[in-house]
Design a protein around this motif. Structure first.
Motif, PDB file in Angstrom:
ATOM      1  N   ASN A  27      49.569  55.067  37.803  1.00 47.41           N
ATOM      2  CA  ASN A  27      50.685  55.535  38.631  1.00 47.41           C
ATOM      3  C   ASN A  27      50.894  54.537  39.771  1.00 47.41           C
ATOM      4  O   ASN A  27      49.982  54.316  40.565  1.00 47.41           O
ATOM      5  CB  ASN A  27      50.353  56.927  39.183  1.00 47.41           C
ATOM      6  CG  ASN A  27      51.551  57.576  39.852  1.00 47.41           C
ATOM      7  OD1 ASN A  27      52.287  56.924  40.589  1.00 47.41           O
ATOM      8  ND2 ASN A  27      51.745  58.863  39.583  1.00 47.41           N
ATOM      9  N   ALA A  79      47.033  63.335  31.088  1.00 46.10           N
ATOM     10  CA  ALA A  79      48.390  62.953  31.511  1.00 46.10           C
ATOM     11  C   ALA A  79      49.185  64.131  32.058  1.00 46.10           C
ATOM     12  O   ALA A  79      50.373  64.001  32.314  1.00 46.10           O
ATOM     13  CB  ALA A  79      49.132  62.282  30.358  1.00 46.10           C
ATOM     14  N   GLY A 136      52.592  61.252  30.927  1.00 48.66           N
ATOM     15  CA  GLY A 136      52.888  60.692  29.613  1.00 48.66           C
ATOM     16  C   GLY A 136      53.889  61.576  28.915  1.00 48.66           C
ATOM     17  O   GLY A 136      54.297  62.590  29.460  1.00 48.66           O
ATOM     18  N   THR A 192      48.115  53.003  31.552  1.00 49.60           N
ATOM     19  CA  THR A 192      49.080  52.766  32.637  1.00 49.60           C
ATOM     20  C   THR A 192      48.645  53.546  33.887  1.00 49.60           C
ATOM     21  O   THR A 192      48.178  54.678  33.787  1.00 49.60           O
ATOM     22  CB  THR A 192      50.489  53.222  32.209  1.00 49.60           C
ATOM     23  OG1 THR A 192      50.847  52.540  31.009  1.00 49.60           O
ATOM     24  CG2 THR A 192      51.516  52.930  33.293  1.00 49.60           C
ATOM     25  N   PRO A 221      56.332  62.458  33.619  1.00 48.09           N
ATOM     26  CA  PRO A 221      56.046  61.177  34.276  1.00 48.09           C
ATOM     27  C   PRO A 221      57.064  60.818  35.354  1.00 48.09           C
ATOM     28  O   PRO A 221      56.691  60.214  36.370  1.00 48.09           O
ATOM     29  CB  PRO A 221      56.036  60.166  33.121  1.00 48.09           C
ATOM     30  CG  PRO A 221      56.625  60.859  31.946  1.00 48.09           C
ATOM     31  CD  PRO A 221      56.416  62.327  32.154  1.00 48.09           C
ATOM     32  N   THR A 256      47.122  59.278  37.050  1.00 47.57           N
ATOM     33  CA  THR A 256      47.981  59.108  35.875  1.00 47.57           C
ATOM     34  C   THR A 256      49.443  59.040  36.297  1.00 47.57           C
ATOM     35  O   THR A 256      49.859  59.727  37.232  1.00 47.57           O
ATOM     36  CB  THR A 256      47.801  60.278  34.891  1.00 47.57           C
ATOM     37  OG1 THR A 256      48.689  60.075  33.767  1.00 47.57           O
ATOM     38  CG2 THR A 256      48.133  61.637  35.510  1.00 47.57           C
ATOM     39  N   SER A 297      54.772  56.847  29.762  1.00 41.18           N
ATOM     40  CA  SER A 297      54.021  56.388  30.941  1.00 41.18           C
ATOM     41  C   SER A 297      54.589  55.101  31.512  1.00 41.18           C
ATOM     42  O   SER A 297      54.853  54.989  32.715  1.00 41.18           O
ATOM     43  CB  SER A 297      52.558  56.145  30.556  1.00 41.18           C
ATOM     44  OG  SER A 297      52.075  57.158  29.718  1.00 41.18           O
TER      45      SER A 297
END
Lengths: 438, 438
Positions: free
Chosen positions: B146, B380, B156, B144, B185, B153, B159
């Protein structure tokens, strides 16, 4: 156990199914008999007795025998190599269905074993089958019979596990206890029930009932076997202890003492006297005032959590619920968060205060059940003497030390402080020896 | 959120997918638009952005639209009638597969929804799809991106939930937090993350990671929506609060303050100044000595429980584990019960001691993350600022009040005493208003 009972070990001394798990492991590893022979003996016992006892929800004899033969062809994997065991049917298994005691889960096949099953299998144990559970480990009756008196309940909700162990079908079976679902059936069936400190055995893959109380535990005929499985499940090879000194025992009558029947009063008082005479320190522990409130506050948490836990089943399948479970869910969904949180805060205080019960003693000696197993299958018995300790997260164990007016077992209950399993098992061993049990 | 961001609400004011859940419910119930139109807008947003963001593990657009059309034909079932939401893919759903971020669970179909999903659906919410999770909610990276900076990232392990909410695909998504898997996240993606007191949202049907810490929570763009879902999930219609008075805020730098990057130091110090100027009581809370030990003791409990939780998968499928999970399990299986229990006893003491942090304040204001989302998808981010509060079972919430040197969000973290969700949400609302967020 009395020699007159159908589940007596002395009645079938040559039968491999009557051995303890410890004896099975030693015999298999010593080459005296095979894992297949053990499994076959257990399955023969099941075949002979199951039509009357009805302990099993799922069982695949060919698969179990194949697993035993494979064990005989491979080096020992761990402490439980070749030992058959039973798994309460709210605990998921990859190779047998998990029906949760509910038509909603008929034929349900999870992808993998529950963690507690996987850990035992990794140590070489073999699943003989799934034992009958009350619906979602609740209070609805099952059709399992007490093997010591077929017209009576074996207790619940771990009905099949207690009956199967008592009837020599397996040496050990898993149970779960949210109220009194391990120790009560163990007491009614005359075997040992062990519920460790909350969180001791991993709960992954066990259908939750009320997550603040749910505890995985063991039913067995010997303390050796409780210790053996507990060592594997808790990654602690030091769980096995032989106590050198007599324990300090606190008699704890609880706020429910007046509900105890004469056989339970006698069990506690005879035990106190016997242990004192044998050299144990025995003192009376007064019942703190907060015990009076605990039963009602436990009921709030239990109903709130059970209702939420079954939110999905409630939505699509409540028509298949038992009347008992419908009542619990209706009660639980009507409880607001405020009332639930207040009960949780109080129970957390009681858990901290419970340390005070053990200032002068190693274990409490306390009633396990009101008395012998009730007549009939419609009512699985009163959980209140057991549920106190489940709620408090304290380790508890029942030993079948006594008999009631009908010759049926009446267990005593031993309780230790949080995480003091070693102390509890050591005291149980010393105490059991005074009564020729364990 | 800044108007320049691709996820900005102001950039697409007319889009139904950009509304809050609260606005969707009002619009649907008021007849201004249909549940189908809302679902279609969300699905169109997914179709447009998913190739770049990759937030979804499973999604069935036709099924989601059919559910929305059904909602339009039926009377409102509850507070969430017609609201689409995302479900982290370690949370079981009956109608969409639950892959746990692991090839071992590809195509896995549990029989029923997790309790938290069932409760939302009972109130009328509609599952749009399953959001991408790190493998078993651990620390392995996901694919995934951002949505605010695709080369970075989203954090997580929740995510996909954070990315989907930030990118206006759904107003609300479920997360789980064992270390920092909701708040980190949320901070990296510039949205609100909320982790209530341990046990507040029912955990049944959520794949356990480390059961002593695992907590179900919410990611959303508005506090309205956090309160709305929290009310439904905790059976508490009073979760909604509008504070009249400025909160008493304690600045709490933690033992990790030196690991905070300049943007996080600035976020805390600017917030403290802004809130003080606006009339809040702001004091510095000294860091108790036990905080130094918590991070290491948490790691013991985390590894022991994670390893046992994955005992079944470890036995039959460890070849499919990520290197991160293999390392965690190897570490965990090597920890004996004694070390684990010692850590548990200490952590229980810290939980009790944590009440002392709130003697003079309503909430703590503390770093959420070291800084902006790290570059790349391989890492992450650091969970240590978030995991303290998960371990202590305290409710925590992040608000996207600040921006770092690259214009990316840096959340502050607010923490309240056990069960004080109402106080936390009230303070968050007052504080958010000072920064134009929430």
């Amino acid at each position: 156990m009395a020699a007159s009972s159908p589940a007596s070990r002395s009645a079938v001394p040559e039968a491999l199914n009557a051995l303890s798990a410890m004896e099975m492991v030693r015999g298999i590893s010593g080459g005296r008999f095979t894992a297949e022979a053990v499994m076959r003996a257990c399955l023969e016992r099941v075949a002979a007795r199951e039509p009357e006892v009805k302990a099993w929800a799922a069982l695949d004899a060919e698969k179990a025998l194949a697993a035993a033969r494979l064990a005989d062809r491979t080096p020992a994997r761990g402490l439980l190599h070749g030992v058959p065991f039973g798994v309460k049917d709210v605990i998921e298994t990859g190779e047998l269905p998990t029906a949760m005691g509910s038509p909603l889960y008929e034929g349900y096949r999870p992808r993998v074993d529950a963690a507690c099953v996987a850990l035992a299998r990794a140590a070489g144990a073999l699943v003989l089958g799934k034992t009958i559970t009350a619906e979602f480990a609740g209070s609805a009756p099952t059709h399992t019979h007490n093997p010591l008196a077929l017209e009576r309940t074996p207790g619940g909700s771990s009905s099949g596990s207690a009956a199967a162990v008592a009837d020599l079908m397996v040496p050990v079976a898993y149970g779960t206890q949210t109220g009194g679902s391990i120790l009560r059936p163990a007491s009614f069936c005359g075997v040992i029930g062990f519920k460790p400190t909350f969180g001791t055995f991993n709960p992954v893959g066990v259908k939750p009932a009320a997550e603040s109380f749910d505890t995985v535990g063991l039913i067995a005929r010997t303390l050796d076997d409780i210790e053996l499985f507990a060592s594997v499940l808790s990654n602690d090879e030091a769980m096995h202890v032989v106590p050198e000194t007599p324990p300090r025992v606190g008699i704890f009558r609880t706020h429910l003492w007046d509900t105890a029947q004469p056989e339970t009063v006698e069990a506690i008082e005879v035990a106190a006297h016997t242990l004192g005479s044998a050299g144990a320190t025995v003192i009376e522990i007064p019942v703190p005032a907060y015990f009076e409130r605990m039963t009602a506050e436990r009921a709030v948490i239990n109903a709130y959590e059970r209702a939420q836990s079954l939110a999905a089943e409630w939505q699509f399948g409540r028509d298949a619920f038992s009347p008992q479970m419908i009542a619990t869910c209706e009660k639980g969904f009507a409880i607001g968060r405020h009332e639930y949180v207040e009960a949780q805060i109080h129970v957390a205080q009681y858990r901290r205060a419970a340390a005070g019960l053990f200032e002068q003693v190693d274990v409490l000696l306390t009633p396990c059940v009101p008395g012998e197993a009730p007549q009939g299958l419609a009512y699985a018995g009163d959980p209140r003497f057991q549920e106190i300790w489940t709620m408090l997260h304290l380790p508890s164990l029942t030993l079948p030390t006594h008999r009631g007016p009908n010759g049926l077992p009446v267990g005593i209950q031993l309780v230790a402080a949080h995480y003091c399993e070693t102390l509890l098992l050591g005291a149980a061993r010393w105490i059991g020896r005074r009564f020729g049990v364990g």
